[in-house]
Design an enzyme around this catalytic site. Structure first.
Site, mmCIF file in Angstrom:
data_model
loop_
_atom_site.group_PDB
_atom_site.id
_atom_site.type_symbol
_atom_site.label_atom_id
_atom_site.label_comp_id
_atom_site.label_asym_id
_atom_site.label_seq_id
_atom_site.Cartn_x
_atom_site.Cartn_y
_atom_site.Cartn_z
ATOM 1 N N ARG B 51 0.850 -1.185 0.000
ATOM 2 C CA ARG B 51 0.000 0.000 0.000
ATOM 3 C C ARG B 51 0.880 1.228 0.000
ATOM 4 N NH1 ARG B 51 -4.566 -1.760 4.455
ATOM 5 N NH2 ARG B 51 -5.368 -3.489 3.213
ATOM 6 N N ASP B 53 2.020 4.990 -0.127
ATOM 7 C CA ASP B 53 1.368 6.237 0.315
ATOM 8 C C ASP B 53 1.152 7.213 -0.837
ATOM 9 O OD1 ASP B 53 1.682 5.441 2.948
ATOM 10 O OD2 ASP B 53 3.617 6.475 3.144
ATOM 11 N N ARG B 198 10.382 5.374 4.717
ATOM 12 C CA ARG B 198 10.557 6.822 4.826
ATOM 13 C C ARG B 198 11.144 7.215 6.184
ATOM 14 N NH1 ARG B 198 4.891 9.051 2.997
ATOM 15 N NH2 ARG B 198 5.792 10.997 3.781
#
Lengths: 265, 265
Positions: B51, B53, B198
């Site tokens: 998934r 972002d 991240r």
């Protein structure tokens, strides 16, 4: 005493109406002039080495301007960051002799036209390439490149409805290289007519798709008639890579290109 | 009889609200489902391996769906071109066994985080990199990368306010490589928490800027407390490069990365 200051400028041309200042349209020249006028606290006029069209990119546009101010020349690139959109970057600044002109004193320019030759396009190259779905015949393209090499009247490759200029130009290199799906057309010459590199790219792609034979391509060049050639290649594939002011640097670039020292960018 | 069809998908995530379908927001999943529902003339639900972002890119996202139709599976990528925005491309399609799941059957993923480390930014990488102006200490970053290698509870690197999942993950490779101004952080692991890559990139950049010492970085990992770590790196630098369903391919990728067989893209 005003200094003659020369800047090397890179830009993603997607969102601009070309290099040249225009009424009611955002141009690279306008943005540079706005920023420099702030830094020098007086109106600045910027001269460009090449008038790139709307949507055309540059990694090595060169501009000069006359300015009088307290800012050290080498700080100009950092100071300009505060005034320019992120799509434009001043890479370096240098003081030049009083009469140096980026436009008249250059000895050549290097343009790269990028094609992605693949049945499925690459989402990361949308802004920087022309997508050609059918397989390109690289040999045919290289035969066309060979025809363009040297000194010719390039009137057949000039954009329509333009101010007349001397159509005789010398191409030092016209190279077609492929890496994966990416085909680069590198053109290095002493000068270029309006739309000339995009018309060269359009012609070479027509050769690569067998819409045109090398014999016919040579006839078109020799006809000096713009109406003989097919469509101009789209702007987003074109990038002004470098402007040369020094024969040595030009020959080094030629050697690098011929030796295949280029990277798919 | 419905087929279980698996697609490899690339996208420039800039203009989308992430992979996952959402109310009133354009997502990758939604666009894929719209196109496939047209091609198969019935509502299709797409399952994604990861998934990603909002703003995160993919060169090798993998999805699967169940569909019954007359279209040959290998033609799906070309058929989808008519329904997808140009920022999304289906690279390939393949029929898989009935119970194959892109999410549960993968053995690892490769993410790349791209930093441009330069006082002047690069207009051509705006959409695909995080700009860091001050010089990064690559050795310090590599010390941090070494600390993350292997199996750990990565709770300290998880995004805030997320659904709880098993925080124990194994990193097979965390590599920091530089070419010119570009620093790539390649992370290859068996699974990732929300925002984990991240947060790893943010932590390694803090190490590179000496805002964090390797000793402190190890303490943060061991604390399992998300509040210890600095800011999450911005989405645009991240790209899901590949999802692995086969140990051999995963090891080949590890070998290639360790041997430095990567290109600055």
């Amino acid at each position: 005493m005003k200094k003659n200051i020369c800047l090397i400028v890179a830009y993603d041309g997607t969102d601009f109406h070309g290099f040249q200042r225009q009424t009611n349209a955002s141009s690279i020249q306008w943005h540079l002039e706005q920023g420099l006028s702030q830094i020098f606290s007086s109106p600045i006029t910027v001269y460009g080495a090449a008038r790139t069209d709307a949507g055309v990119h540059a990694r090595g546009q060169v501009v000069n301007f006359y300015g009088e101010g307290t800012i050290p020349v080498e700080k100009i690139p950092y100071a300009m960051k505060g005034y320019l959109p992120l799509q434009i970057a001043v890479l370096s600044a240098r003081e030049m002799p009083e009469h140096f002109s980026v436009r008249h004193d250059n000895v050549g320019k290097h343009y790269r036209y990028t094609v992605v030759n693949s049945r499925i396009h690459d989402p990361f190259r949308l802004r920087y390439a022309w997508f050609i779905r059918n397989a390109l015949d690289l040999d045919a393209m290289r035969q066309g490149a060979e025809i363009l090499l040297g000194t010719h009247d390039f009137s057949a490759f000039e954009g329509k409805n333009t101010t007349p200029m001397n159509p005789v130009k010398t191409m030092y290199a016209v190279l077609v290289e492929k890496e994966g799906a990416i085909v680069h057309i590198d053109v290095l010459g002493d000068g270029f007519l309006y739309h000339m590199v995009r018309n060269i790219a359009g012609g070479l792609v027509d050769l690569g798709l067998h819409r045109l034979t090398p014999v016919r391509f040579r006839e078109i060049l020799e006809s000096r008639d713009r109406n003989q050639l097919g469509a101009t290649a789209p702007a987003q594939g074109l990038c002004l890579e470098e402007v040369f002011y020094d024969e040595r640097r030009l020959h080094q670039c030629l050697d690098d290109l011929r030796a295949g020292h280029w990277l798919a960018r």
